[in-house]
Design an enzyme around this catalytic site. Structure first.
Site, PDB file in Angstrom:
ATOM      1  N   HIS A 175       0.814  -1.208   0.000  1.00 50.79           N
ATOM      2  CA  HIS A 175       0.000   0.000   0.000  1.00 50.79           C
ATOM      3  C   HIS A 175       0.850   1.261   0.000  1.00 50.79           C
ATOM      4  O   HIS A 175       0.719   2.103  -0.874  1.00 50.79           O
ATOM      5  CB  HIS A 175      -0.961   0.005   1.204  1.00 50.79           C
ATOM      6  CG  HIS A 175      -2.037   1.023   1.045  1.00 50.79           C
ATOM      7  ND1 HIS A 175      -1.822   2.362   1.295  1.00 50.79           N
ATOM      8  CD2 HIS A 175      -3.315   0.904   0.631  1.00 50.79           C
ATOM      9  CE1 HIS A 175      -2.946   3.026   1.041  1.00 50.79           C
ATOM     10  NE2 HIS A 175      -3.858   2.169   0.635  1.00 50.79           N
ATOM     11  N   GLU A 205       1.040   4.013  -2.858  1.00 44.15           N
ATOM     12  CA  GLU A 205       1.031   5.401  -2.367  1.00 44.15           C
ATOM     13  C   GLU A 205       2.328   5.852  -1.711  1.00 44.15           C
ATOM     14  O   GLU A 205       2.378   6.919  -1.114  1.00 44.15           O
ATOM     15  CB  GLU A 205      -0.138   5.576  -1.380  1.00 44.15           C
ATOM     16  CG  GLU A 205      -1.486   5.486  -2.072  1.00 44.15           C
ATOM     17  CD  GLU A 205      -2.666   5.509  -1.109  1.00 44.15           C
ATOM     18  OE1 GLU A 205      -2.491   5.963   0.035  1.00 44.15           O
ATOM     19  OE2 GLU A 205      -3.756   5.078  -1.517  1.00 44.15           O
ATOM     20  N   HIS A 237      -7.484  -2.379  -3.986  1.00 44.12           N
ATOM     21  CA  HIS A 237      -6.211  -2.030  -4.656  1.00 44.12           C
ATOM     22  C   HIS A 237      -5.717  -3.189  -5.524  1.00 44.12           C
ATOM     23  O   HIS A 237      -5.196  -2.971  -6.614  1.00 44.12           O
ATOM     24  CB  HIS A 237      -5.137  -1.687  -3.624  1.00 44.12           C
ATOM     25  CG  HIS A 237      -5.318  -0.336  -3.001  1.00 44.12           C
ATOM     26  ND1 HIS A 237      -5.304   0.826  -3.736  1.00 44.12           N
ATOM     27  CD2 HIS A 237      -5.524   0.042  -1.712  1.00 44.12           C
ATOM     28  CE1 HIS A 237      -5.485   1.862  -2.924  1.00 44.12           C
ATOM     29  NE2 HIS A 237      -5.634   1.412  -1.680  1.00 44.12           N
TER      30      HIS A 237
HETATM   31 CO    CO Z   1      -5.728   2.677  -0.069  1.00 48.66          CO
END
Ligand code: CO
Length: 293
Positions: A175, A205, A237
């Protein structure tokens, strides 16, 4: 006279038993476990959660296990489908109401990032509420100490042993976060690469970025890769950013570079040896329930 004496005696014994029973009930310890995840709205993700629950049940057969989701967005989405999931604060309030005196809260997050920090603040808030749960502890997320990261890398190496022989590279999508805890991703990449240089880890991210991933694939001259999530569940995701058919998914972009991509939609919580790391943390939190502050 004898009759009156007996009646008095019985009345006394009756009250004494009641008083004992009540005081016993008041001081009796009732331990519970609260498993806390970000959550997922993907039904496939439930397989991962079911696996965690089964493993936790095995480790703590006599303790009630409850769940909470930290993501408001996911709770809202599930509510529309008639599925009610509590936020950690709500779950703890219900546990207090149901007479739990000692609760071990286990974070099912991957890193000690924003979600974990929010959870620790919620739990700390609860310790200030009078006539509530007497003692609360929080189990660390999957990756906390260097040993955790090393253990994870060791497990992943065993889990992907056959795939390492089959593919030129195994690419993980984590993530990532803007927070300092993002360091766990390059940290994980380091330990994974001590096991095999075919492991490549990137994040949606944070750092390493997708650009780092594609450079890694190209530098290995890889022709065929396996792409899989570095997340607890194969949720949103994994379905969209990782494997979606849109041109900006990782799969599409890697394929565009002429590389064959095989998708493995499995969350890390589906691997027992990974779940064992969370359970190791839960055992510490659970044992701490007996310690005096
Ligand atoms: Co997220």
């Amino acid at each position: 006279m004898k009759k009156l004496y007996l009646t008095t005696l019985f009345t006394f014994v009756f009250f004494a038993i009641n008083v004992l029973a009540v005081s016993n009930k008041d001081t009796k310890m009732k331990k519970g476990i609260l498993l806390v995840t970000f959550g997922t709205s993907y039904p496939a993700g439930n397989k991962a959660f079911q696996n965690i629950e089964d493993e936790v049940k095995n480790a703590f057969p006599n303790t009630e296990i409850r769940w909470a989701y930290t993501s408001k967005k996911i709770r809202k989405k599930l509510k529309k489908q008639g599925i009610i999931k509590d936020a950690p604060a709500m779950a703890l309030a219900k546990m207090a109401d149901d007479g739990f005196t000692h609760v071990a809260v286990q974070s099912l997050h991957i890193i000690p990032g924003g979600e974990y920090r929010g959870l620790t603040l919620t739990v700390f808030g609860f310790t200030k509420i009078p006539k509530s749960i007497i003692k609360l502890t929080v189990g660390k997320p999957l990756l906390y100490s260097s040993e955790d990261v090393e253990e994870m890398a060791q497990s992943m190496h065993e889990i992907f042993r056959n795939d390492l022989a089959k593919y030129d590279a195994i690419v993980f999508m984590g993530h990532g976060t803007e927070r300092a805890a993002n360091i766990y991703y390059p940290g994980s990449q380091y330990y994974l690469q001590t096991k095999s240089d075919k492991f490549i880890l990137g994040t949606v991210e944070g750092f390493p970025t997708f650009a780092n991933v594609i450079n890694g694939i190209k530098s290995k001259n890889a022709k065929s890769i396996l792409l899989t999530p570095f997340m607890s569940v194969a949720g949103d995701h994994a379905q969209n950013d990782m494997a979606g058919s849109e041109p900006d998914s990782w799969k599409s972009k890697i394929e565009k570079a002429g590389i064959k991509v095989t998708i493995l939609q499995r969350g890390m919580a589906e691997y027992d040896s990974i779940v064992a790391i969370w359970i190791k943390h839960l055992k510490i939190a659970y044992d701490d329930l007996d310690k005096k502050d």
